[in-house]
Scaffold this motif. Structure first.
Motif, short mmCIF file in Angstrom:
data_model
loop_
_atom_site.label_atom_id
_atom_site.label_comp_id
_atom_site.label_asym_id
_atom_site.label_seq_id
_atom_site.Cartn_x
_atom_site.Cartn_y
_atom_site.Cartn_z
N ARG A 254 0.84 -1.19 0.00
CA ARG A 254 0.00 0.00 0.00
C ARG A 254 0.88 1.25 0.00
NH1 ARG A 254 -5.03 -1.54 2.77
NH2 ARG A 254 -5.63 0.65 2.85
N THR A 255 0.28 2.37 -0.38
CA THR A 255 0.97 3.67 -0.34
C THR A 255 0.02 4.76 0.17
OG1 THR A 255 0.37 4.14 -2.64
CG2 THR A 255 2.51 3.07 -2.27
N ASP A 256 -0.91 4.40 1.02
CA ASP A 256 -1.96 5.32 1.45
C ASP A 256 -1.43 6.61 2.04
OD1 ASP A 256 -3.01 2.65 1.20
OD2 ASP A 256 -4.84 3.34 2.20
N ILE A 257 -0.33 6.55 2.79
CA ILE A 257 0.20 7.73 3.46
C ILE A 257 0.54 8.84 2.46
CG2 ILE A 257 2.61 6.97 3.43
CD1 ILE A 257 0.85 8.65 6.42
N LEU A 258 0.86 8.46 1.23
CA LEU A 258 1.23 9.47 0.23
C LEU A 258 0.06 10.37 -0.13
CD1 LEU A 258 3.47 7.32 -2.16
CD2 LEU A 258 4.16 8.74 -0.21
N TYR B 46 8.46 3.33 6.61
CA TYR B 46 9.24 2.72 5.52
C TYR B 46 8.35 2.06 4.47
CZ TYR B 46 11.65 -1.36 3.54
OH TYR B 46 12.10 -2.33 2.71
N ALA B 47 7.22 1.53 4.88
CA ALA B 47 6.34 0.83 3.93
C ALA B 47 4.96 0.70 4.56
CB ALA B 47 6.90 -0.55 3.59
N GLN B 48 3.97 0.41 3.71
CA GLN B 48 2.62 0.08 4.16
C GLN B 48 2.14 -1.15 3.42
OE1 GLN B 48 0.70 4.04 3.45
NE2 GLN B 48 0.23 3.97 5.64
N VAL B 49 1.39 -1.99 4.13
CA VAL B 49 0.89 -3.23 3.56
C VAL B 49 -0.50 -3.50 4.14
CG1 VAL B 49 3.16 -4.29 3.20
CG2 VAL B 49 1.99 -4.58 5.40
N LEU C 57 -6.40 14.94 7.50
CA LEU C 57 -5.93 13.90 8.40
C LEU C 57 -7.09 13.17 9.07
CD1 LEU C 57 -3.54 12.46 9.74
CD2 LEU C 57 -3.55 14.26 11.49
N VAL C 58 -8.11 13.90 9.49
CA VAL C 58 -9.29 13.26 10.09
C VAL C 58 -9.92 12.29 9.11
CG1 VAL C 58 -11.65 13.68 10.90
CG2 VAL C 58 -9.77 15.13 11.72
N ASN C 59 -10.05 12.69 7.87
CA ASN C 59 -10.64 11.81 6.85
C ASN C 59 -9.78 10.57 6.63
OD1 ASN C 59 -12.66 11.47 4.53
ND2 ASN C 59 -10.70 11.34 3.47
N TYR C 60 -8.46 10.76 6.59
CA TYR C 60 -7.53 9.63 6.42
C TYR C 60 -7.70 8.61 7.54
CZ TYR C 60 -3.03 7.11 6.23
OH TYR C 60 -2.05 6.14 6.18
#
Length: 467
Positions: free
Chosen positions: A13-17, A109-112, A217-220
């Motif tokens: 995953r790359t949600d943080i981006l 470092y990563a998301q999964v 951020l709240v939505n995330y």
């Protein structure tokens, strides 16, 4: 070590981006002179689809060398975040606000996606300097890394929501520290968390009066971490989620006899998992004044004060959310913390006693009776729960303080029997500071990791018996 579960699929995953600025800084990891793998958590890795070579085709098979490449040299995981991100946040440290912090020796470092379809972060500790290192070297001592592995394994076995230690690698540098004999050995740790978004992440946005970023951020958090579709009052919905989760975490700390030591707002995340273990301890007996951190001179985060500290922390989240929400509905949600904590405390106590819940009032009465008897008798916490598991108390003079508990237990039935071989052991599996120091001494003096790995195996065996 326990057998691994059936490997999950590897789903990066790359949600943080999607958050973008102003939430993080991209950076490069430190280059270490050595990479000696000391702990590889194949059980946790299998749950995110990372497996030894020769395993399932839809997983990500890693040899030991490939493991080091990803979790010590930090080559990006396939399909996930292309570059490490140092997260930005502020925080109250011992209830004094500090705007000059952030990821100072770690990064995301990563998301999964894990086997439960949750988004997980892979975060580091000791991976080098960042823009927020201030005067620090960005490193982690090997002792600190080994202690964190032991803490996370023990808490997981005791049903406490916690980060999980995925990998510990010795890195070959000599570090100087004021709180342990120096020079000392260095390491880098990789941990799994449902989230590294902290209460302090929201505090930073409030400090900078960035309402647009606060909404983002709240939505995330609501959509990607809590699986909720935001309604007409997303800030209130968020506080409601966090209050419930943090109340549960505080309750399970107490049932486990655990003292985190540093319950600052930058160490409390919005998914209610404990993480970032420094001066932690397990309390030998039910002593409300027992502290973990030698620098906690006022006992702010003492064993018995942890629920109040957690309540105070979620209040700071509500204060930060005043940027986008009115105070009265936030206060209304905050006022539910004591009730939710009391319910979670009874649930946690019954779980550790190995008995099934009966009704809320009776469950709370039993939990209160256990707490009072433990405090009065000063019986070792682990000994009590070891003997009482399944709802049965021994006879004898040592147990006279528990007569009220015995009477209340007569109305309960076991949720699990005592057939597991663990219950025939001579003593419970504990994690008191004396044993932690003995495990470290074997490593420091003889480079003997056998006691460390034996302890991890013993903890997992206890976890099987408790489950």
């Amino acid at each position: 070590m326990a057998e691994n579960p059936q490997p999950a699929r590897y789903r990066p995953r790359t949600d943080i981006l999607a958050l973008g600025e102003p939430f993080y800084d991209a950076l490069a990891p430190a280059a270490f002179p050595e990479h000696i793998l000391r702990f590889r958590n194949d059980r946790a890795a299998a749950e995110i689809g990372i497996v030894p070579v020769g395993s399932a085709a839809d997983s990500l098979p890693l040899s030991d060398e490939a493991w080091l490449d990803h979790f010590a040299r930090f080559t990006p995981l396939p399909g996930s975040i292309p570059q490490p991100l140092a997260l930005r946040y502020h925080g109250h440290q011992f209830q004094s606000y500090n705007p000059d912090i952030g990821d100072g020796r770690g990064f995301l470092y990563a998301q999964v996606t894990d086997h439960r379809d949750r988004l997980l972060d892979l975060g580091t500790k000791g991976s080098g300097q960042t823009p927020y290192s201030r005067f620090g070297d960005g490193r982690l001592t090997l002792k600190g890394g080994a202690r964190e592995v032991l803490a996370t394994e023990m808490l997981e076995a005791l049903n406490v929501p916690t980060s999980r230690s995925l990998s510990l690698t010795e890195t070959g540098e000599e570090l100087v520290r004021g709180d342990e004999p120096s020079p000392t050995r260095s390491a880098v740790l990789v941990r799994l968390n449902h989230s590294h978004v902290r209460i302090g992440t929201f505090q930073r946005l409030a400090y900078e009066r960035d309402a647009d970023a606060m909404y983002r951020l709240v939505n995330y958090v609501l959509t990607r971490l809590h699986g909720r579709t935001p309604g007409g009052a997303p800030a209130i919905e968020l506080v409601d989620e966090v209050v419930g989760r943090v109340a549960t975490l505080a309750a399970r700390f107490m049932a486990a006899g655990f003292v985190h030591g540093v319950l600052n707002t930058d160490n409390i995340n919005v998914t209610g998992e404990s993480f970032d273990y420094g001066p932690w301890r397990f309390a030998p007996t039910w002593n409300a004044g027992f502290t973990a951190a030698y620098f906690d001179h006022q006992g702010l985060y003492a064993f018995g004060r942890q629920p109040d500290a957690m309540h105070w922390n979620v209040m700071q989240l509500a204060v930060a959310l005043r940027t986008i929400a009115d105070a009265p509905p936030l206060i209304e949600v905050l006022e539910t913390f004591p009730e939710r904590y009391a319910a979670a405390a009874a649930e946690a106590m019954l779980w550790r006693l190995g008995i099934a819940p009966r009704d809320p009032a009776a469950d709370r009465a039993l939990a209160d009776a256990v707490t009072a008897a433990l405090a009065a008798s000063q019986m070792p916490i682990d000994h009590f729960f070891f003997e009482a598991f399944g709802g049965w108390l021994p006879e004898g003079d040592d147990w006279t303080a528990f007569e009220s508990v015995r009477a209340l237990l007569s109305d309960y039935r076991p949720r699990s029997d005592r057939s597991h071989p663990y219950w025939s052991d001579a003593a419970p599996c504990s994690m008191l500071i004396s044993e932690v120091e003995q495990i470290w001494a074997a490593i420091a003096e003889r480079d003997d990791w056998t006691p460390f790995h034996d302890k991890v195996a013993a903890i997992r065996r206890m976890g099987q018996a408790l489950a």
